[in-house]
Design a protein around this motif. Structure first.
Motif, PDB file in Angstrom:
ATOM      1  N   TYR A   1       0.802  -1.211   0.000  1.00  0.00           N
ATOM      2  CA  TYR A   1       0.000   0.000   0.000  1.00  0.00           C
ATOM      3  C   TYR A   1       0.839   1.267   0.000  1.00  0.00           C
ATOM      4  O   TYR A   1       0.311   2.355  -0.035  1.00  0.00           O
ATOM      5  N   ARG A   2       2.131   1.158   0.014  1.00  0.00           N
ATOM      6  CA  ARG A   2       3.014   2.312  -0.026  1.00  0.00           C
ATOM      7  C   ARG A   2       3.582   2.538  -1.420  1.00  0.00           C
ATOM      8  O   ARG A   2       4.207   3.543  -1.667  1.00  0.00           O
ATOM      9  N   ILE A   3       3.432   1.619  -2.329  1.00  0.00           N
ATOM     10  CA  ILE A   3       3.994   1.749  -3.677  1.00  0.00           C
ATOM     11  C   ILE A   3       3.179   2.768  -4.464  1.00  0.00           C
ATOM     12  O   ILE A   3       1.953   2.688  -4.525  1.00  0.00           O
ATOM     13  N   GLN A   4       3.881   3.709  -5.063  1.00  0.00           N
ATOM     14  CA  GLN A   4       3.265   4.764  -5.868  1.00  0.00           C
ATOM     15  C   GLN A   4       3.697   4.583  -7.318  1.00  0.00           C
ATOM     16  O   GLN A   4       4.894   4.509  -7.604  1.00  0.00           O
ATOM     17  N   VAL A   5       2.734   4.516  -8.235  1.00  0.00           N
ATOM     18  CA  VAL A   5       3.019   4.305  -9.653  1.00  0.00           C
ATOM     19  C   VAL A   5       2.519   5.504 -10.451  1.00  0.00           C
ATOM     20  O   VAL A   5       1.372   5.929 -10.283  1.00  0.00           O
ATOM     21  N   LEU A   6       3.383   6.045 -11.288  1.00  0.00           N
ATOM     22  CA  LEU A   6       3.036   7.149 -12.180  1.00  0.00           C
ATOM     23  C   LEU A   6       2.878   6.575 -13.581  1.00  0.00           C
ATOM     24  O   LEU A   6       3.823   5.999 -14.135  1.00  0.00           O
ATOM     25  N   VAL A   7       1.678   6.684 -14.150  1.00  0.00           N
ATOM     26  CA  VAL A   7       1.384   6.157 -15.489  1.00  0.00           C
ATOM     27  C   VAL A   7       1.276   7.343 -16.439  1.00  0.00           C
ATOM     28  O   VAL A   7       0.484   8.258 -16.207  1.00  0.00           O
ATOM     29  N   VAL A   8       2.079   7.314 -17.516  1.00  0.00           N
ATOM     30  CA  VAL A   8       2.119   8.428 -18.455  1.00  0.00           C
ATOM     31  C   VAL A   8       1.893   7.905 -19.869  1.00  0.00           C
ATOM     32  O   VAL A   8       2.665   7.066 -20.348  1.00  0.00           O
ATOM     33  N   GLY A   9       0.835   8.386 -20.510  1.00  0.00           N
ATOM     34  CA  GLY A   9       0.549   7.950 -21.876  1.00  0.00           C
ATOM     35  C   GLY A   9      -0.438   8.877 -22.547  1.00  0.00           C
ATOM     36  O   GLY A   9      -1.291   9.472 -21.888  1.00  0.00           O
ATOM     37  N   ARG A  10      -0.345   8.978 -23.840  1.00  0.00           N
ATOM     38  CA  ARG A  10      -1.202   9.917 -24.567  1.00  0.00           C
ATOM     39  C   ARG A  10      -2.611   9.383 -24.809  1.00  0.00           C
ATOM     40  O   ARG A  10      -3.536  10.144 -25.014  1.00  0.00           O
ATOM     41  N   HIS A  11      -2.783   8.065 -24.776  1.00  0.00           N
ATOM     42  CA  HIS A  11      -4.097   7.480 -25.032  1.00  0.00           C
ATOM     43  C   HIS A  11      -4.827   7.237 -23.712  1.00  0.00           C
ATOM     44  O   HIS A  11      -4.374   6.446 -22.879  1.00  0.00           O
ATOM     45  N   LYS A  12      -5.948   7.898 -23.549  1.00  0.00           N
ATOM     46  CA  LYS A  12      -6.698   7.812 -22.297  1.00  0.00           C
ATOM     47  C   LYS A  12      -7.102   6.377 -21.974  1.00  0.00           C
ATOM     48  O   LYS A  12      -6.992   5.949 -20.829  1.00  0.00           O
ATOM     49  N   ARG A  13      -7.561   5.657 -22.962  1.00  0.00           N
ATOM     50  CA  ARG A  13      -8.003   4.283 -22.713  1.00  0.00           C
ATOM     51  C   ARG A  13      -6.863   3.429 -22.153  1.00  0.00           C
ATOM     52  O   ARG A  13      -7.039   2.685 -21.203  1.00  0.00           O
ATOM     53  N   TRP A  14      -5.665   3.537 -22.745  1.00  0.00           N
ATOM     54  CA  TRP A  14      -4.507   2.784 -22.265  1.00  0.00           C
ATOM     55  C   TRP A  14      -4.147   3.206 -20.836  1.00  0.00           C
ATOM     56  O   TRP A  14      -3.930   2.357 -19.980  1.00  0.00           O
ATOM     57  N   ARG A  15      -4.084   4.518 -20.597  1.00  0.00           N
ATOM     58  CA  ARG A  15      -3.765   5.022 -19.247  1.00  0.00           C
ATOM     59  C   ARG A  15      -4.753   4.489 -18.229  1.00  0.00           C
ATOM     60  O   ARG A  15      -4.365   4.025 -17.155  1.00  0.00           O
ATOM     61  N   ASP A  16      -6.032   4.558 -18.567  1.00  0.00           N
ATOM     62  CA  ASP A  16      -7.065   4.121 -17.634  1.00  0.00           C
ATOM     63  C   ASP A  16      -6.986   2.624 -17.366  1.00  0.00           C
ATOM     64  O   ASP A  16      -7.159   2.177 -16.230  1.00  0.00           O
ATOM     65  N   GLU A  17      -6.725   1.822 -18.404  1.00  0.00           N
ATOM     66  CA  GLU A  17      -6.613   0.367 -18.233  1.00  0.00           C
ATOM     67  C   GLU A  17      -5.421   0.004 -17.353  1.00  0.00           C
ATOM     68  O   GLU A  17      -5.529  -0.815 -16.442  1.00  0.00           O
ATOM     69  N   VAL A  18      -4.273   0.627 -17.633  1.00  0.00           N
ATOM     70  CA  VAL A  18      -3.079   0.343 -16.835  1.00  0.00           C
ATOM     71  C   VAL A  18      -3.293   0.798 -15.396  1.00  0.00           C
ATOM     72  O   VAL A  18      -3.005   0.065 -14.448  1.00  0.00           O
ATOM     73  N   ALA A  19      -3.828   2.001 -15.216  1.00  0.00           N
ATOM     74  CA  ALA A  19      -4.067   2.524 -13.867  1.00  0.00           C
ATOM     75  C   ALA A  19      -5.025   1.624 -13.088  1.00  0.00           C
ATOM     76  O   ALA A  19      -4.802   1.334 -11.909  1.00  0.00           O
ATOM     77  N   ALA A  20      -6.078   1.150 -13.742  1.00  0.00           N
ATOM     78  CA  ALA A  20      -7.041   0.276 -13.065  1.00  0.00           C
ATOM     79  C   ALA A  20      -6.391  -1.033 -12.632  1.00  0.00           C
ATOM     80  O   ALA A  20      -6.614  -1.514 -11.510  1.00  0.00           O
TER      81      ALA A  20
ATOM     82  N   ARG B   1      -4.103  -0.365  -9.674  1.00  0.00           N
ATOM     83  CA  ARG B   1      -4.902  -0.159  -8.454  1.00  0.00           C
ATOM     84  C   ARG B   1      -5.411  -1.478  -7.892  1.00  0.00           C
ATOM     85  O   ARG B   1      -5.492  -1.654  -6.682  1.00  0.00           O
ATOM     86  N   LEU B   2      -5.768  -2.423  -8.772  1.00  0.00           N
ATOM     87  CA  LEU B   2      -6.237  -3.733  -8.316  1.00  0.00           C
ATOM     88  C   LEU B   2      -5.166  -4.457  -7.506  1.00  0.00           C
ATOM     89  O   LEU B   2      -5.478  -5.299  -6.662  1.00  0.00           O
ATOM     90  N   LEU B   3      -3.904  -4.136  -7.754  1.00  0.00           N
ATOM     91  CA  LEU B   3      -2.806  -4.727  -6.997  1.00  0.00           C
ATOM     92  C   LEU B   3      -2.646  -4.069  -5.627  1.00  0.00           C
ATOM     93  O   LEU B   3      -1.870  -4.536  -4.809  1.00  0.00           O
ATOM     94  N   GLY B   4      -3.369  -2.979  -5.405  1.00  0.00           N
ATOM     95  CA  GLY B   4      -3.283  -2.273  -4.132  1.00  0.00           C
ATOM     96  C   GLY B   4      -2.311  -1.110  -4.143  1.00  0.00           C
ATOM     97  O   GLY B   4      -2.058  -0.502  -3.110  1.00  0.00           O
ATOM     98  N   TYR B   5      -1.750  -0.798  -5.305  1.00  0.00           N
ATOM     99  CA  TYR B   5      -0.811   0.312  -5.406  1.00  0.00           C
ATOM    100  C   TYR B   5      -1.564   1.620  -5.645  1.00  0.00           C
ATOM    101  O   TYR B   5      -2.685   1.609  -6.152  1.00  0.00           O
ATOM    102  N   GLN B   6      -0.933   2.715  -5.319  1.00  0.00           N
ATOM    103  CA  GLN B   6      -1.487   4.038  -5.588  1.00  0.00           C
ATOM    104  C   GLN B   6      -1.066   4.443  -6.995  1.00  0.00           C
ATOM    105  O   GLN B   6       0.047   4.149  -7.413  1.00  0.00           O
ATOM    106  N   VAL B   7      -1.937   5.164  -7.720  1.00  0.00           N
ATOM    107  CA  VAL B   7      -1.650   5.537  -9.103  1.00  0.00           C
ATOM    108  C   VAL B   7      -1.916   7.020  -9.328  1.00  0.00           C
ATOM    109  O   VAL B   7      -2.914   7.552  -8.852  1.00  0.00           O
TER     110      VAL B   7
END
Length: 144
Positions: free
Chosen positions: A19-38, A41-47
């Motif tokens: 629960y302390r891991i922070q992930v920064l997702v950077v991408g131009r396509h919203k759908r890809w960003r949202d899928e990766v971020a979701a 988050r399912l792993l319990g990481y912050q995004v």
């Protein structure tokens, strides 16, 4: 929790717990960003998700905690994929970087030369449920 609280908490609490891991997702396509971020988050990481390299550098420059940065290799603009990776590593030497792309996206061959320890993955690895494996691999050699 306010930004000040996050900064204080991250400096006093040990890093590395799920629960302390922070992930920064950077991408131009919203759908890809949202899928990766979701999936992250399912792993319990912050995004935190950004659509431009400039926004990602702002997150890093503000000192917000980030353990892993996942960047779409097709990122364009003032801070494209390779340049963002180099600038981010300069600002945060221990930052783990995952570059996601396809063979047809490999427009920036200089990124591996400047960031040799970056983890290169194909886009479909994020879509095939391999995010947990990728995050474990990215975090495995993280600077203490």
């Amino acid at each position: 929790m306010s930004t000040a609280d996050i900064g204080t908490a991250s400096s006093t609490m040990p890093q590395g717990g799920c629960y302390r891991i922070q992930v920064l997702v950077v991408g131009r396509h919203k759908r890809w960003r949202d899928e990766v971020a979701a999936q992250v988050r399912l792993l319990g990481y912050q995004v935190t998700a950004c659509d431009r390299g400039v926004d990602a550098m702002t997150v890093l420059a503000l000192g917000l905690p980030v353990d892993v940065m996942v960047v779409d290799s097709g990122l364009q603009g003032g801070l494209c994929c390779a340049q963002l990776a180099v600038e981010a590593r300069t600002l945060r030497p221990g930052l783990r970087i995952v570059l996601a792309g396809d063979a047809r996206d490999d427009r920036e061959p200089e990124a591996p030369a400047h960031i040799p320890d970056a983890l290169w993955v194909r886009h479909d690895q994020f879509q095939n449920g391999m995010v947990a494996t990728l995050m474990r691999e990215a975090l495995a050699d993280r600077a203490a």
